[in-house]
Design an enzyme around this catalytic site. Structure first.
Site, mmCIF file in Angstrom:
data_model
loop_
_atom_site.group_PDB
_atom_site.id
_atom_site.type_symbol
_atom_site.label_atom_id
_atom_site.label_comp_id
_atom_site.label_asym_id
_atom_site.label_seq_id
_atom_site.Cartn_x
_atom_site.Cartn_y
_atom_site.Cartn_z
ATOM 1 N N ASP A 10 1.288 -1.445 0.251
ATOM 2 C CA ASP A 10 -0.015 0.076 0.169
ATOM 3 C C ASP A 10 0.569 0.867 0.203
ATOM 4 O O ASP A 10 1.823 0.884 0.457
ATOM 5 C CB ASP A 10 -1.185 -0.631 1.205
ATOM 6 C CG ASP A 10 -2.011 1.509 1.073
ATOM 7 O OD1 ASP A 10 -1.759 2.081 0.755
ATOM 8 O OD2 ASP A 10 -3.112 0.784 1.669
ATOM 9 N N VAL A 12 0.660 3.975 1.290
ATOM 10 C CA VAL A 12 0.325 4.368 2.799
ATOM 11 C C VAL A 12 1.252 4.200 3.203
ATOM 12 O O VAL A 12 1.319 5.174 3.929
ATOM 13 C CB VAL A 12 -1.166 4.863 3.019
ATOM 14 C CG1 VAL A 12 -0.762 3.351 3.776
ATOM 15 C CG2 VAL A 12 -1.222 6.050 4.124
ATOM 16 N N SER A 13 2.116 3.458 3.015
ATOM 17 C CA SER A 13 3.193 2.522 3.985
ATOM 18 C C SER A 13 4.752 3.034 3.352
ATOM 19 O O SER A 13 5.343 2.427 2.470
ATOM 20 C CB SER A 13 3.039 0.796 3.806
ATOM 21 O OG SER A 13 4.043 0.205 4.355
ATOM 22 N N PRO A 14 5.449 3.464 4.038
ATOM 23 C CA PRO A 14 6.901 3.998 3.654
ATOM 24 C C PRO A 14 7.516 2.426 4.442
ATOM 25 O O PRO A 14 9.189 2.573 2.408
ATOM 26 C CB PRO A 14 7.542 4.738 4.483
ATOM 27 C CG PRO A 14 6.611 4.651 5.942
ATOM 28 C CD PRO A 14 5.231 4.112 5.610
ATOM 29 N N SER A 16 6.097 -0.184 2.263
ATOM 30 C CA SER A 16 6.013 -0.858 1.260
ATOM 31 C C SER A 16 6.571 -0.209 0.380
ATOM 32 O O SER A 16 7.431 -0.614 -1.123
ATOM 33 C CB SER A 16 4.858 -0.182 0.736
ATOM 34 O OG SER A 16 4.073 -1.248 2.412
#
EC number: 2.5.1.18
Length: 222
Positions: A10, A12-14, A16
């Site tokens: 996602d 929104v996840s650093p 990731s």
């Protein structure tokens, strides 16, 4: 079944972002070893709700630790950025758009779009909240034409695309045991599969895939 890494991510996840960049950096070497990589958009908010997990910023101890861990991860992966003032965002729009792009466009174009979304949110001088349609359009420019971007944004509101993202997210939780992002489901080529979590478990993953690699080691004093 051959060797394969399914990457559930996602924007929104650093973490990731770090995992995506690291795997792309090593994509050629992995391909040489016969390892397929597939990037799969999921909704982290839905994973948290479905698994009962809580985001780090909602728990004081996790939030305090994240200040250190985030900087360490940036140094290790070579990405320098500040957490935007508007973080976190509701990432449904970009994740639905990426779900549609993955189905409709070639793999290389899909991965370029994923990277542009990550960079526009995290790593550009002008960080943009890509949960806003006009900012997502900017992120996708250079990868798609204006008409294609219009089509993608419209598709992200389609109930079918919404349902597809929801179904993949539910599968990640209920079938693959996901409780956060990045989440990996890895096939080792011998008919076995296992989950891996986070952007700092690649040495375990390489060992599971029976790939040659150098583990961390201290240098002796001279």
């Amino acid at each position: 079944m051959g060797k394969k890494i399914e990457c559930y991510l996602d924007i929104v996840s650093p973490y990731s972002y770090h995992a995506f960049s690291y795997l792309q950096k090593n994509a050629t070497a992995l391909a040489d070893f016969g390892v397929e990589i597939e990037f799969i958009p999921v909704f982290l908010g839905g994973i948290n709700v479905g698994s009962g997990n809580k985001p780090p910023w909602t728990l004081p101890a996790k939030a305090a630790y994240s200040k250190y861990d985030g900087q360490r991860a940036q140094k290790f992966f070579g990405a320098k950025f500040n957490v935007p003032s508007w973080f976190p965002i509701l990432s449904l729009l970009p994740q639905r758009a990426l779900t549609y792009i993955k189905q409709r466009y070639p793999k290389a174009q899909f991965e370029s779009a994923f990277l542009k979304c990550f960079m526009t949110m995290w790593n550009d001088q002008e960080q943009l909240d890509i949960s806003q349609p006009e900012n997502l359009a900017k992120a996708l420019s250079g990868v798609f034409s204006a008409e294609e971007i219009k089509e993608i944004l419209a598709a992200a509101a389609d109930p079918k695309v919404k349902g597809e993202l929801s179904a993949v997210t539910e599968k990640a939780v209920k079938e693959l045991g996901a409780f956060g992002c990045p989440w990996f489901w890895v096939a080792n080529g011998d008919g076995k599969t296992e989950p891996f979590f986070g952007s700092d478990r690649f040495h375990f993953m390489w060992d599971y895939l029976d790939l040659p690699f150098e583990n961390l080691k201290l240098k002796a004093r001279i």
